[in-house]
Design a protein around this motif. Structure first.
Motif, PDB file in Angstrom:
ATOM      1  N   ARG A   5       0.865  -1.184   0.000  1.00 23.45           N
ATOM      2  CA  ARG A   5       0.000   0.000   0.000  1.00 23.45           C
ATOM      3  C   ARG A   5       0.894   1.224   0.000  1.00 23.45           C
ATOM      4  NH1 ARG A   5      -5.045   0.271  -0.109  1.00 23.45           N
ATOM      5  NH2 ARG A   5      -6.347  -1.446   0.464  1.00 23.45           N
ATOM      6  N   ASP A  10      -6.212   5.489  -1.405  1.00 26.21           N
ATOM      7  CA  ASP A  10      -6.672   4.219  -1.940  1.00 26.21           C
ATOM      8  C   ASP A  10      -5.833   3.856  -3.151  1.00 26.21           C
ATOM      9  OD1 ASP A  10      -8.664   3.827  -0.039  1.00 26.21           O
ATOM     10  OD2 ASP A  10     -10.079   5.065  -1.152  1.00 26.21           O
ATOM     11  N   VAL A  11      -4.551   3.565  -2.870  1.00 25.14           N
ATOM     12  CA  VAL A  11      -3.589   3.234  -3.907  1.00 25.14           C
ATOM     13  C   VAL A  11      -2.844   1.980  -3.466  1.00 25.14           C
ATOM     14  CG1 VAL A  11      -1.495   4.011  -5.084  1.00 25.14           C
ATOM     15  CG2 VAL A  11      -3.300   5.654  -4.587  1.00 25.14           C
ATOM     16  N   PHE A  27      -2.668   0.370  -8.674  1.00 26.01           N
ATOM     17  CA  PHE A  27      -4.135   0.428  -8.675  1.00 26.01           C
ATOM     18  C   PHE A  27      -4.509   1.706  -7.953  1.00 26.01           C
ATOM     19  CE2 PHE A  27      -2.965  -4.003  -8.862  1.00 26.01           C
ATOM     20  CZ  PHE A  27      -3.813  -4.517  -9.819  1.00 26.01           C
ATOM     21  N   ASP A  28      -5.249   2.583  -8.610  1.00 29.85           N
ATOM     22  CA  ASP A  28      -5.532   3.914  -8.059  1.00 29.85           C
ATOM     23  C   ASP A  28      -7.026   4.205  -8.111  1.00 29.85           C
ATOM     24  OD1 ASP A  28      -5.680   6.598  -7.384  1.00 29.85           O
ATOM     25  OD2 ASP A  28      -4.156   7.243  -8.814  1.00 29.85           O
ATOM     26  N   SER A  29      -7.627   4.370  -6.926  1.00 27.07           N
ATOM     27  CA  SER A  29      -9.066   4.642  -6.863  1.00 27.07           C
ATOM     28  C   SER A  29      -9.408   6.019  -7.421  1.00 27.07           C
ATOM     29  CB  SER A  29      -9.567   4.530  -5.422  1.00 27.07           C
ATOM     30  OG  SER A  29      -8.975   5.534  -4.631  1.00 27.07           O
ATOM     31  N   SER A  34      -7.370   3.857 -17.191  1.00 25.49           N
ATOM     32  CA  SER A  34      -6.204   2.997 -16.988  1.00 25.49           C
ATOM     33  C   SER A  34      -5.149   3.381 -18.021  1.00 25.49           C
ATOM     34  CB  SER A  34      -6.602   1.533 -17.127  1.00 25.49           C
ATOM     35  OG  SER A  34      -7.498   1.165 -16.097  1.00 25.49           O
ATOM     36  N   ARG A  99      -7.423   1.749 -12.936  1.00 28.42           N
ATOM     37  CA  ARG A  99      -8.483   2.309 -12.097  1.00 28.42           C
ATOM     38  C   ARG A  99      -8.837   1.262 -11.050  1.00 28.42           C
ATOM     39  NH1 ARG A  99     -12.719   3.326 -16.802  1.00 28.42           N
ATOM     40  NH2 ARG A  99     -13.498   1.495 -15.741  1.00 28.42           N
ATOM     41  N   MET A 100      -9.138   1.710  -9.833  1.00 27.74           N
ATOM     42  CA  MET A 100      -9.462   0.754  -8.783  1.00 27.74           C
ATOM     43  C   MET A 100     -10.680  -0.078  -9.153  1.00 27.74           C
ATOM     44  SD  MET A 100      -8.246  -0.440  -6.008  1.00 27.74           S
ATOM     45  CE  MET A 100      -7.248   0.722  -5.105  1.00 27.74           C
ATOM     46  N   ASP A 101     -11.627   0.499  -9.883  1.00 33.73           N
ATOM     47  CA  ASP A 101     -12.799  -0.288 -10.255  1.00 33.73           C
ATOM     48  C   ASP A 101     -12.470  -1.374 -11.285  1.00 33.73           C
ATOM     49  OD1 ASP A 101     -12.542   1.355 -12.482  1.00 33.73           O
ATOM     50  OD2 ASP A 101     -14.636   1.936 -12.524  1.00 33.73           O
ATOM     51  N   LEU A 103     -10.458  -3.723 -10.635  1.00 32.06           N
ATOM     52  CA  LEU A 103     -10.505  -4.921  -9.805  1.00 32.06           C
ATOM     53  C   LEU A 103     -11.934  -5.447  -9.669  1.00 32.06           C
ATOM     54  CD1 LEU A 103      -8.081  -3.863  -6.939  1.00 32.06           C
ATOM     55  CD2 LEU A 103      -7.674  -5.644  -8.635  1.00 32.06           C
TER      56      LEU A 103
END
Length: 108
Positions: A5, A10-11, A27-29, A34, A99-101, A103
């Motif tokens: 982390r 939220d990375v 991964f970045d919220s 992307s 993008r976190m989404d 995932l």
């Protein structure tokens, strides 16, 4: 695969196989798209792209233009491959930003 982390945001970063090459992925919220670094595009020999017009505002407030989208770039996580659409961007210190989404979309 390694994960860590970064700060309290939220990375999350990790090393994953992108087109079979070990790659540092972030991964970045907060990311709305992307991205793939120009250096990795060269390393992977990616040439088949779709032309796009995208303006990206970076942390400094500067706006940069992106115009190449690579579709179905394979990212392997725990042995499973996921197709990803990545926009070429000059990244520093990381080769791919998801993008976190992403995932959630791929249920990883």
């Amino acid at each position: 695969m390694s994960e860590s982390r970064v700060g309290d945001n939220d990375v999350m970063t990790g090393t994953f196989l992108v087109q079979s090459i070990p790659t540092l992925v972030l991964f970045d919220s907060g990311a709305s798209n992307s991205f793939v670094s120009s250096e990795l595009v060269k390393k992977l020999g990616l040439t088949d792209c779709v032309k796009v017009k995208l303006s990206v505002k970076v942390a400094s407030g500067e706006v940069k233009s992106c115009n190449r989208l690579f579709k179905n770039v394979k990212i392997a996580i725990n042995g499973d491959e996921f197709p990803s659409n990545l926009i070429q961007f000059d990244l520093d210190g990381v080769d791919v930003i998801l993008r976190m989404d992403w995932l959630v979309q791929h249920k990883s």
